[in-house]
Design a protein around this motif. Structure first.
Motif, PDB file in Angstrom:
ATOM      1  N   SER A   1      12.565  -5.427  10.045  1.00 32.52           N
ATOM      2  CA  SER A   1      11.170  -5.842  10.066  1.00 32.52           C
ATOM      3  C   SER A   1      10.316  -4.850  10.766  1.00 32.52           C
ATOM      4  O   SER A   1       9.233  -4.486  10.571  1.00 32.52           O
ATOM      5  CB  SER A   1      10.909  -7.042  10.942  1.00 32.52           C
ATOM      6  N   ALA A   2      10.933  -4.180  11.877  1.00 36.48           N
ATOM      7  CA  ALA A   2      10.323  -2.960  12.426  1.00 36.48           C
ATOM      8  C   ALA A   2      10.146  -1.964  11.669  1.00 36.48           C
ATOM      9  O   ALA A   2       8.904  -1.164  11.651  1.00 36.48           O
ATOM     10  CB  ALA A   2      11.216  -2.562  13.629  1.00 36.48           C
ATOM     11  N   ALA A   3      11.050  -1.568  10.439  1.00 35.42           N
ATOM     12  CA  ALA A   3      10.746  -0.581   9.683  1.00 35.42           C
ATOM     13  C   ALA A   3       9.870  -0.781   8.600  1.00 35.42           C
ATOM     14  O   ALA A   3       9.075  -0.122   8.204  1.00 35.42           O
ATOM     15  CB  ALA A   3      12.369  -0.236   9.115  1.00 35.42           C
ATOM     16  N   TYR A   4       9.844  -2.171   8.596  1.00 28.01           N
ATOM     17  CA  TYR A   4       9.015  -2.472   7.395  1.00 28.01           C
ATOM     18  C   TYR A   4       7.416  -2.359   8.063  1.00 28.01           C
ATOM     19  O   TYR A   4       6.580  -2.091   7.260  1.00 28.01           O
ATOM     20  CB  TYR A   4       9.171  -4.156   6.947  1.00 28.01           C
ATOM     21  N   SER A   5       7.275  -3.091   9.249  1.00 31.40           N
ATOM     22  CA  SER A   5       6.072  -2.758   9.784  1.00 31.40           C
ATOM     23  C   SER A   5       5.342  -1.124  10.053  1.00 31.40           C
ATOM     24  O   SER A   5       4.059  -1.144   9.918  1.00 31.40           O
ATOM     25  CB  SER A   5       5.902  -3.441  11.329  1.00 31.40           C
ATOM     26  N   ARG A   6       6.214  -0.463  10.237  1.00 32.71           N
ATOM     27  CA  ARG A   6       5.991   0.808  10.353  1.00 32.71           C
ATOM     28  C   ARG A   6       5.865   1.766   9.365  1.00 32.71           C
ATOM     29  O   ARG A   6       4.967   2.689   9.059  1.00 32.71           O
ATOM     30  CB  ARG A   6       7.172   1.734  11.366  1.00 32.71           C
ATOM     31  N   TRP A   7       6.688   1.590   8.300  1.00 32.24           N
ATOM     32  CA  TRP A   7       6.776   2.463   7.269  1.00 32.24           C
ATOM     33  C   TRP A   7       6.857   1.749   5.674  1.00 32.24           C
ATOM     34  O   TRP A   7       6.240   2.036   4.825  1.00 32.24           O
ATOM     35  CB  TRP A   7       7.848   3.487   7.400  1.00 32.24           C
ATOM     36  N   LEU A   8       7.835   0.838   5.809  1.00 32.33           N
ATOM     37  CA  LEU A   8       8.232   0.366   4.446  1.00 32.33           C
ATOM     38  C   LEU A   8       7.171  -0.433   3.775  1.00 32.33           C
ATOM     39  O   LEU A   8       7.287  -0.611   2.380  1.00 32.33           O
ATOM     40  CB  LEU A   8       9.559  -0.141   4.614  1.00 32.33           C
ATOM     41  N   LYS A   9       6.441  -1.255   4.540  1.00 30.66           N
ATOM     42  CA  LYS A   9       5.406  -2.029   3.761  1.00 30.66           C
ATOM     43  C   LYS A   9       4.489  -1.355   2.929  1.00 30.66           C
ATOM     44  O   LYS A   9       3.815  -1.795   2.080  1.00 30.66           O
ATOM     45  CB  LYS A   9       4.760  -2.793   4.847  1.00 30.66           C
TER      46      LYS A   9
END
Length: 310
Positions: free
Chosen positions: A143-151
């Protein structure tokens, strides 16, 4: 008059937390935690129900722990994500009314409460064992990776959303030590992809998707339709194969096979919402669509009958 209205709306959009009425910040934090979306966490029931072990006291307790842990984790992620997306949310036609974007809750408060909830989620999960804690921690990292980059990355953003649903289903088995079958994992995976692609399809139906999410500018409605149509077909196929396998294991009980009827109808019913572009929030569809709720109940009764009475 139009100009005055626009000025008033702009001031409201940029209202700070200190301008909010007394007590509204607390209510705002609760709203920003999105308790209505906790219904997604009922996916932790899937493995215990389908395994036939939900009648065991320790399994019930561990399943409750998994549900509470994911409620804390998801709410913490929502708070942190909304605080980081405050400017983008203010440009969104509906997200601009969220407590953080509207200035009811300060970003500092959102980050603080979000971190506390994330820590609490991992701590609570240890009540059921390190396996559940590992699943919850994986969810938080992704979720943190999604919020910062992957989204912002096409395809990867859908994959992460789908993984979030899948981890909830896996958590029920991890919490109770239930071995998950290959058919369960395949059905859960394609079902998660179906909902995730439907969510993106609904967001792409907005007038200006670029203002909502950067990755949407790299999708076409045709591609997103292909993804959710493909995943729906694979979901139905894998569930059907699983149902026939369970039917054989249950010494000829027809209830597993019969459960395919409400299951397929439920998938097709949900697809109506996706095609209409209103499936941006799966939990809202589940809570609002009475026909879908009836189909889900019939499916659950048939499966429960096969597992616990067959």
């Amino acid at each position: 008059m139009t100009r005055r209205h626009n000025v008033s709306r702009t001031r409201k959009d940029h209202m700070t937390a200190t301008d909010a009425p007394p007590g509204s910040a607390t209510r705002g934090v609760l709203r920003a935690s999105r308790p209505r979306q906790w219904s997604k966490n009922l996916l932790v029931l899937a493995a215990p129900v389908l395994s036939g072990e939900l009648t065991h006291g320790d399994v019930v307790w561990h399943t409750v722990v998994a549900f509470v842990a994911f409620c804390c984790a998801a709410s913490g992620v929502y708070l942190i994500n909304d605080a980081g997306d405050i400017e983008a949310d203010r440009a969104h036609p509906t997200k601009r009314n969220r407590p953080i974007a509207a200035g009811v809750v300060s970003t500092r408060t959102a980050y603080t409460v979000g971190v506390v909830l994330n820590i609490a989620a991992v701590a609570v999960s240890f009540l059921a064992g390190w396996e559940l804690a590992a699943v919850v921690a994986t969810y938080l990292v992704l979720s943190a990776a999604y919020s910062r980059w992957l989204k912002h990355e096409p395809v990867l953003d859908i994959a992460i959303i789908a993984t979030g649903f899948l981890l909830r289903a896996i958590a029920g088995g991890a919490a109770s030590g239930i071995e998950l079958s290959q058919w369960f994992l395949l059905s859960a995976s394609f079902g998660s992809l179906f909902m995730a692609a439907g969510k993106r399809y609904a967001e792409a139906a907005l007038t200006e998707p670029g203002l909502v999410r950067r990755s949407l500018t790299k999708y076409t409605p045709t591609y997103l339709r292909f993804v959710w149509t493909m995943s729906a077909g694979l979901l139905i196929m894998t569930y059907g194969l699983w149902a026939f396998e369970l039917n054989d294991a249950a010494t000829g009980s027809p209830l597993f096979v019969a459960s395919m009827a409400p299951f397929v109808l439920a998938v097709l019913r949900y697809a109506v919402s996706i095609d209409a572009g209103v499936a941006g929030e799966p939990e809202e569809i589940a809570l609002r669509d009475r026909v879908l709720q009836v189909l889900a109940l019939v499916w659950l009764l048939l499966v429960a009958g096969a597992v616990y009475l067959g």
